[in-house]
Scaffold this motif. Structure first.
Motif, PDB file in Angstrom:
ATOM      1  N   TYR A  10     -12.030  32.674  12.518  1.00 14.40           N
ATOM      2  CA  TYR A  10     -11.339  33.456  13.552  1.00 14.40           C
ATOM      3  C   TYR A  10     -11.428  32.765  14.912  1.00 14.40           C
ATOM      4  CZ  TYR A  10     -10.021  37.419  16.503  1.00 14.40           C
ATOM      5  OH  TYR A  10      -9.406  38.220  17.421  1.00 14.40           O
ATOM      6  N   GLY A  47       1.137  32.180   9.598  1.00  9.10           N
ATOM      7  CA  GLY A  47       1.401  33.100  10.702  1.00  9.10           C
ATOM      8  C   GLY A  47       2.856  33.490  10.804  1.00  9.10           C
ATOM      9  N   LEU A  53       3.456  36.186   8.282  1.00 11.04           N
ATOM     10  CA  LEU A  53       2.866  37.443   8.733  1.00 11.04           C
ATOM     11  C   LEU A  53       3.687  38.054   9.868  1.00 11.04           C
ATOM     12  CD1 LEU A  53      -0.910  36.396   8.736  1.00 11.04           C
ATOM     13  CD2 LEU A  53       0.190  37.992   7.145  1.00 11.04           C
ATOM     14  N   ALA A  96       4.234  39.913   2.879  1.00  8.14           N
ATOM     15  CA  ALA A  96       2.911  40.030   2.267  1.00  8.14           C
ATOM     16  C   ALA A  96       2.508  38.663   1.719  1.00  8.14           C
ATOM     17  CB  ALA A  96       2.935  41.062   1.145  1.00  8.14           C
ATOM     18  N   ALA A 117      -0.236  36.339  15.139  1.00 11.15           N
ATOM     19  CA  ALA A 117      -0.073  37.127  13.914  1.00 11.15           C
ATOM     20  C   ALA A 117      -1.248  36.908  12.970  1.00 11.15           C
ATOM     21  CB  ALA A 117       1.240  36.756  13.225  1.00 11.15           C
ATOM     22  N   VAL A 118      -1.746  35.666  12.906  1.00 17.35           N
ATOM     23  CA  VAL A 118      -2.927  35.375  12.081  1.00 17.35           C
ATOM     24  C   VAL A 118      -4.144  36.104  12.636  1.00 17.35           C
ATOM     25  CG1 VAL A 118      -4.496  33.587  11.263  1.00 17.35           C
ATOM     26  CG2 VAL A 118      -2.040  33.147  11.292  1.00 17.35           C
ATOM     27  N   ASP A 173      -4.183  38.819  14.465  1.00 21.36           N
ATOM     28  CA  ASP A 173      -4.019  40.263  14.242  1.00 21.36           C
ATOM     29  C   ASP A 173      -4.370  40.620  12.804  1.00 21.36           C
ATOM     30  OD1 ASP A 173      -3.187  40.488  16.845  1.00 21.36           O
ATOM     31  OD2 ASP A 173      -1.037  40.585  16.366  1.00 21.36           O
ATOM     32  N   TYR A 174      -3.926  39.780  11.857  1.00 21.81           N
ATOM     33  CA  TYR A 174      -4.228  40.040  10.434  1.00 21.81           C
ATOM     34  C   TYR A 174      -5.734  39.983  10.198  1.00 21.81           C
ATOM     35  CZ  TYR A 174      -4.920  39.180   5.488  1.00 21.81           C
ATOM     36  OH  TYR A 174      -5.374  39.241   4.199  1.00 21.81           O
ATOM     37  N   MET A 175      -6.387  38.943  10.722  1.00 22.25           N
ATOM     38  CA  MET A 175      -7.821  38.781  10.489  1.00 22.25           C
ATOM     39  C   MET A 175      -8.607  39.920  11.120  1.00 22.25           C
ATOM     40  SD  MET A 175      -8.184  34.622  11.004  1.00 22.25           S
ATOM     41  CE  MET A 175      -9.872  34.497  10.369  1.00 22.25           C
ATOM     42  N   SER A 190      -7.491  43.065  11.861  1.00 23.31           N
ATOM     43  CA  SER A 190      -7.229  44.357  11.207  1.00 23.31           C
ATOM     44  C   SER A 190      -7.823  44.424   9.806  1.00 23.31           C
ATOM     45  CB  SER A 190      -5.723  44.633  11.149  1.00 23.31           C
ATOM     46  OG  SER A 190      -5.061  43.645  10.383  1.00 23.31           O
ATOM     47  N   ASN A 191      -8.004  43.258   9.154  1.00 25.17           N
ATOM     48  CA  ASN A 191      -8.573  43.231   7.809  1.00 25.17           C
ATOM     49  C   ASN A 191     -10.034  42.795   7.795  1.00 25.17           C
ATOM     50  OD1 ASN A 191      -6.223  43.660   5.663  1.00 25.17           O
ATOM     51  ND2 ASN A 191      -5.385  42.476   7.376  1.00 25.17           N
ATOM     52  N   LEU A 242     -10.462  32.779   7.237  1.00 24.86           N
ATOM     53  CA  LEU A 242      -9.267  32.832   6.399  1.00 24.86           C
ATOM     54  C   LEU A 242      -9.395  31.758   5.327  1.00 24.86           C
ATOM     55  CD1 LEU A 242      -6.470  34.346   6.384  1.00 24.86           C
ATOM     56  CD2 LEU A 242      -5.538  32.283   7.423  1.00 24.86           C
TER      57      LEU A 242
END
Length: 414
Positions: free
Chosen positions: A257, A289, A292, A297, A325-326, A328-330, A332-333, A338
């Motif tokens: 991250y 990214g 995403l 998906a 976007a990467v 945000d994904y990391m 939120s999850n 990654l």
């Protein structure tokens, strides 16, 4: 510019006499010659002085993968040797680190030298002394060109990483045509190697020493680390006439991250990838990214980036938007690192989204790595390689290298 599928590999070749291949490294890592290509001009220096050719505030990205002793030699009762080259863990494992930490047994995709002598049902054994353990191997599945082997050892305190460390041999590139010696154990490894999983070294990083890294920092050049575990596919020759029929190998990448955040916070800096592996990781990160950002998906346990993805007529976002976007994904999850696989093919016609400069060695003729170099500097790759050949540069993994600056990266979109 033709679509990369239509590129003829015979157009990306050059004569490479065996005597120009560096069979051994120089005594000092940072004494190797460095060719610098910028704005069509070629100059020379050595790696020890590389910071003089990198602008202040640039971000240099290194691959911290660690080479494992991936060659295992088993003897049959008859005395003949079966060589096993460990490529990658079975697809049931979520990542290389999980597979490396298995105790007692593991399943691995391997190349097998002398496979015709290995009869169905035969279990091969290797007895190791200090620490004492017995390693056995059996064929679980035969694939096209490779095998899934079941590997077991009788000391369940040892991880597979430790078994390879003790029982395996350094997997030198096949074109060196020699066995590894004790010097290769340290020299075929970068000084910053950390994450075990590669069967080949990220060779551009072999030239860097602790002192060179200190000089970079003192010159206000930032560094960061990513991981791409180099597979044996890096040596896979392109045998098809055009790239359309070539099946690009998949490799595991790991990006933390904080590393993504460093990239996202560097919109106006030069990004220099140290090695083709670092470059492939960074450019793959953009395409992840982009997917995403567009609401797609992604199966991160599968292949996140396929070889032709960058050339499809799809909607593309800016580099900053992709990296955000990467992030945000990391976030939120709750993903700290990654981990996924990439099959990205970078060839002439590719538009760079992240990387401005590349530090790399001189690569084999008719290879995907040479295509990547040609994507960076267009037809000037021939001039660079001719210059290196005419001026005594040493080629391939243990050889000299170059710093190549790309002119076509999309900077304004960051």
């Amino acid at each position: 510019m033709p679509h990369p599928k239509d590129l003829r590999i015979e157009d990306y070749t050059y004569p490479l006499p065996d005597e120009r291949i560096a069979k051994y490294p120089l005594e000092e890592r940072d004494a190797s010659k460095l060719l610098i290509y910028k704005d069509g001009v070629i100059t020379e220096d050595i790696y020890r002085n590389i910071s003089a050719h990198i602008p202040s505030r640039a971000l240099m990205v290194f691959n911290q993968t660690k080479v494992v002793n991936a060659r295992l030699l088993f003897k049959k009762p008859s005395g003949s040797v079966i060589e096993v080259f460990c490529l990658a863990p079975h697809s049931r494992y979520t990542d290389i680190q999980t597979a490396m930490l298995q105790k007692g047994k593991v399943e691995w995709e391997c190349l097998v030298g002398g496979a015709s002598k290995w009869k169905q049902g035969m279990v091969l054994q290797m007895i190791h002394h200090g620490p004492p353990f017995t390693l056995s191997a059996r064929i679980v599945e035969r694939n096209q060109g490779s095998y899934i082997l079941g590997l077991k050892w009788d000391d369940d305190k040892l991880t597979f990483a430790e078994v390879l460390h003790y029982a395996g041999k350094v997997p030198l590139p096949p074109y060196l045509h020699r066995d590894a010696d004790i010097g290769d154990e340290s020299r075929y490894q970068t000084v910053f190697a950390k994450e075990e999983g590669s069967v080949a070294a990220p060779t551009a990083g072999l030239h860097f020493t602790g002192k060179v890294m200190e000089i970079l920092a003192s010159n206000n050049i930032e560094t960061m680390f990513v991981t791409l575990h180099v597979g044996a596919g890096t040596f896979k020759p392109v045998k098809s006439p055009t790239m359309e029929e070539h099946d690009m190998h998949a490799e595991w990448i790991e990006v933390g991250y904080n590393a993504v955040q460093q990239l996202a916070n560097a919109p106006d800096r030069k990004i220099v990838a140290v090695g083709t592996t670092s470059l492939r990781t960074l450019e793959s990160l953009y395409w992840i990214g982009n997917r995403l950002f567009n609401g797609e998906a992604i199966d991160f346990q599968g292949i996140a980036v396929n070889q032709w993805d960058p050339y499809e007529p799809i909607k593309t976002c800016s580099t900053k938007e992709a990296l955000q976007a990467v992030l945000d994904y990391m976030r939120s999850n709750q993903v700290d690192v990654l981990v996924t696989r990439t099959r990205i093919l970078i060839a002439p016609g590719y538009t760079f989204r992240v990387v401005n400069g590349l530090v790399t060695n001189f690569h084999q003729p008719q290879s995907t790595l040479l295509l990547l170099v040609a994507a960076m500097i267009d037809e000037d790759w021939r001039r660079v390689y001719d210059y290196a050949m005419d001026n005594g540069y040493r080629f391939l993994s243990y050889g000299d290298g170059c710093l190549l600056w790309n002119k076509s990266v999309i900077i304004s979109s960051r």
